[in-house]
Design an enzyme around this catalytic site. Structure first.
Site, PDB file in Angstrom:
ATOM      1  N   LYS A  62    -136.589 -72.596 -21.318  1.00  0.00           N
ATOM      2  CA  LYS A  62    -136.703 -71.135 -20.713  1.00  0.00           C
ATOM      3  C   LYS A  62    -137.997 -71.135 -20.316  1.00  0.00           C
ATOM      4  O   LYS A  62    -138.304 -69.957 -19.788  1.00  0.00           O
ATOM      5  CB  LYS A  62    -136.574 -70.119 -22.046  1.00  0.00           C
ATOM      6  N   GLY A  81    -128.116 -60.731 -22.406  1.00  0.00           N
ATOM      7  CA  GLY A  81    -127.080 -60.393 -23.088  1.00  0.00           C
ATOM      8  C   GLY A  81    -126.738 -58.743 -22.925  1.00  0.00           C
ATOM      9  O   GLY A  81    -125.864 -58.150 -23.507  1.00  0.00           O
ATOM     10  N   GLY A 120    -128.838 -61.960 -29.122  1.00  0.00           N
ATOM     11  CA  GLY A 120    -128.379 -63.348 -28.446  1.00  0.00           C
ATOM     12  C   GLY A 120    -128.448 -64.361 -29.246  1.00  0.00           C
ATOM     13  O   GLY A 120    -128.551 -64.265 -30.534  1.00  0.00           O
ATOM     14  N   LYS A 142    -135.841 -60.511 -19.836  1.00  0.00           N
ATOM     15  CA  LYS A 142    -134.936 -60.594 -21.049  1.00  0.00           C
ATOM     16  C   LYS A 142    -133.721 -59.620 -20.534  1.00  0.00           C
ATOM     17  O   LYS A 142    -133.832 -59.209 -19.097  1.00  0.00           O
ATOM     18  CB  LYS A 142    -135.342 -59.685 -22.144  1.00  0.00           C
ATOM     19  N   GLY A 143    -132.743 -59.690 -21.223  1.00  0.00           N
ATOM     20  CA  GLY A 143    -131.610 -58.828 -20.980  1.00  0.00           C
ATOM     21  C   GLY A 143    -130.151 -59.326 -20.428  1.00  0.00           C
ATOM     22  O   GLY A 143    -129.311 -58.943 -20.184  1.00  0.00           O
ATOM     23  N   GLU A 175    -133.884 -53.334 -26.552  1.00  0.00           N
ATOM     24  CA  GLU A 175    -134.887 -54.388 -26.870  1.00  0.00           C
ATOM     25  C   GLU A 175    -136.311 -53.883 -26.762  1.00  0.00           C
ATOM     26  O   GLU A 175    -137.211 -54.246 -27.513  1.00  0.00           O
ATOM     27  CB  GLU A 175    -134.625 -55.606 -26.290  1.00  0.00           C
ATOM     28  N   THR A 217    -129.938 -67.157 -29.875  1.00  0.00           N
ATOM     29  CA  THR A 217    -131.116 -67.698 -30.321  1.00  0.00           C
ATOM     30  C   THR A 217    -131.552 -67.069 -31.757  1.00  0.00           C
ATOM     31  O   THR A 217    -131.722 -67.156 -32.699  1.00  0.00           O
ATOM     32  CB  THR A 217    -132.350 -67.868 -29.619  1.00  0.00           C
ATOM     33  N   GLY A 226    -135.157 -63.021 -28.534  1.00  0.00           N
ATOM     34  CA  GLY A 226    -134.931 -64.110 -27.708  1.00  0.00           C
ATOM     35  C   GLY A 226    -135.210 -63.665 -26.262  1.00  0.00           C
ATOM     36  O   GLY A 226    -136.001 -62.569 -25.960  1.00  0.00           O
TER      37      GLY A 226
HETATM   38  C1  5RP Z   1    -130.095 -59.836 -24.638  1.00  0.00           C
HETATM   39  C2  5RP Z   1    -131.352 -60.785 -24.536  1.00  0.00           C
HETATM   40  C3  5RP Z   1    -131.633 -61.983 -25.192  1.00  0.00           C
HETATM   41  O1  5RP Z   1    -132.781 -62.172 -25.870  1.00  0.00           O
HETATM   42  C4  5RP Z   1    -131.691 -63.128 -23.902  1.00  0.00           C
HETATM   43  O2  5RP Z   1    -130.828 -63.054 -23.086  1.00  0.00           O
HETATM   44  C5  5RP Z   1    -131.830 -64.695 -24.566  1.00  0.00           C
HETATM   45  O3  5RP Z   1    -130.592 -64.849 -24.997  1.00  0.00           O
HETATM   46  P1  5RP Z   1    -130.154 -66.241 -25.756  1.00  0.00           P
HETATM   47  O4  5RP Z   1    -130.923 -66.527 -26.897  1.00  0.00           O
HETATM   48  O5  5RP Z   1    -128.646 -66.172 -26.044  1.00  0.00           O
HETATM   49  O6  5RP Z   1    -130.199 -67.334 -24.800  1.00  0.00           O
HETATM   50  O7  5RP Z   1    -132.605 -60.398 -23.810  1.00  0.00           O
HETATM   51  O8  5RP Z   1    -130.423 -58.791 -23.844  1.00  0.00           O
END
Ligand code: 5RP
Length: 235
Positions: free
Chosen positions: A131, A107, A37, A104-105, A113, A39, A92
């Site tokens: 968040k 992405g 992700g 989560k998820g 993960e 972050t 993240g």
């Molecule tokens: C990917 C994830 C990411 O960690 C979550 O979506 C946060 O993403 P970002 O840091 O781009 O906000 O779980 O599957």
């Protein structure tokens, strides 16, 4: 709700602050789970710079995207099918509640993960301040990873639990995870008991993983334009 340019700049600087602060949790010689992700990208960059300056680590990436970034930053990787005992996983999250449970998820890397976080002695979660929510749920759907075979059946069972599942698409075509599965983004009003719901989701035939990460966070790093806050479930 759309964010103003200045709030997205603030969010980005929170992500960067959290990503860079995570370096403090990486010791020389560590085996590290590498999340996915925007972050985590800041963490990978900071880690890569340290590696090039002599820090010895080996990582397990949670997605092809992260594997590619790790290679760019010359972070050595462990074999995908190894038996890892990781010192720490860094990742993240899309939402965090006051009990450190996560969605989560966003992405699409949730399955890998969760496997990687489960293989680590500690799980360091990086978020920007936007968040943190009092209760998980709407507007953030829970990603539920399902087998393509019979996915509408899994969707029907999610509907029966309440909430609305939507098959994830990207640029007009069905999104496929690195594992070749589909994602149902399941929008639920609020999730007061994520522990119970996580177990319930896993009992639906066809579900291979879900984006509720419960009782897994060891350390939460919250980044904001003012710096970082570090929290632990026991504090
Ligand atoms: C990917 C994830 C990411 O960690 C979550 O979506 C946060 O993403 P970002 O840091 O781009 O906000 O779980 O599957």
């Amino acid at each position: 709700m759309t964010s103003s340019p200045s709030s997205s700049v603030q969010q980005e600087s929170g992500k960067r602050a959290a990503g860079e602060a995570a370096l403090d949790f990486i010791r020389d010689g560590a085996l590290v789970g590498l999340g996915t992700g925007s972050t985590v990208k800041y963490f990978l960059q900071a880690l890569g710079e340290r590696v090039q300056a002599g820090l010895r680590v080996r990582g397990v990436p949670t997605s092809r995207e992260t594997a590619e970034l790790a290679r760019q930053w010359q972070i050595p990787l462990l074999p995908e099918q190894g038996e890892w005992e990781l010192d720490v996983a860094v990742d993240g999250a899309d939402q965090v509640d006051p009990h450190f449970h996560l969605i989560k998820g966003g992405g699409g890397a949730l399955l890998r993960e969760k496997i990687v976080a489960g293989a680590a002695r500690t799980f360091v979660v990086l978020v920007d301040h936007t968040k943190c929510v009092p209760v998980l749920g709407n507007p953030m759907p829970v990603p539920v990873e399902v087998t393509p075979f019979g996915w509408p059946q899994s969707a029907k069972q999610l509907e029966a639990l309440g909430g609305v599942p939507t098959l994830r698409k990207k640029q007009g075509t069905v999104f496929e995870t690195d594992g070749g599965h589909y994602i149902l983004d399941w929008l639920v009003d609020s999730i007061p008991d994520p522990v119970q719901l996580e177990a319930r989701l896993n009992r639906i035939p066809g579900v291979v993983g879900n984006g509720l990460f419960v009782n897994q966070t060891s350390t939460l790093i919250i980044g904001s334009p003012d710096g970082v806050q570090i929290k632990h479930p026991s504090s």
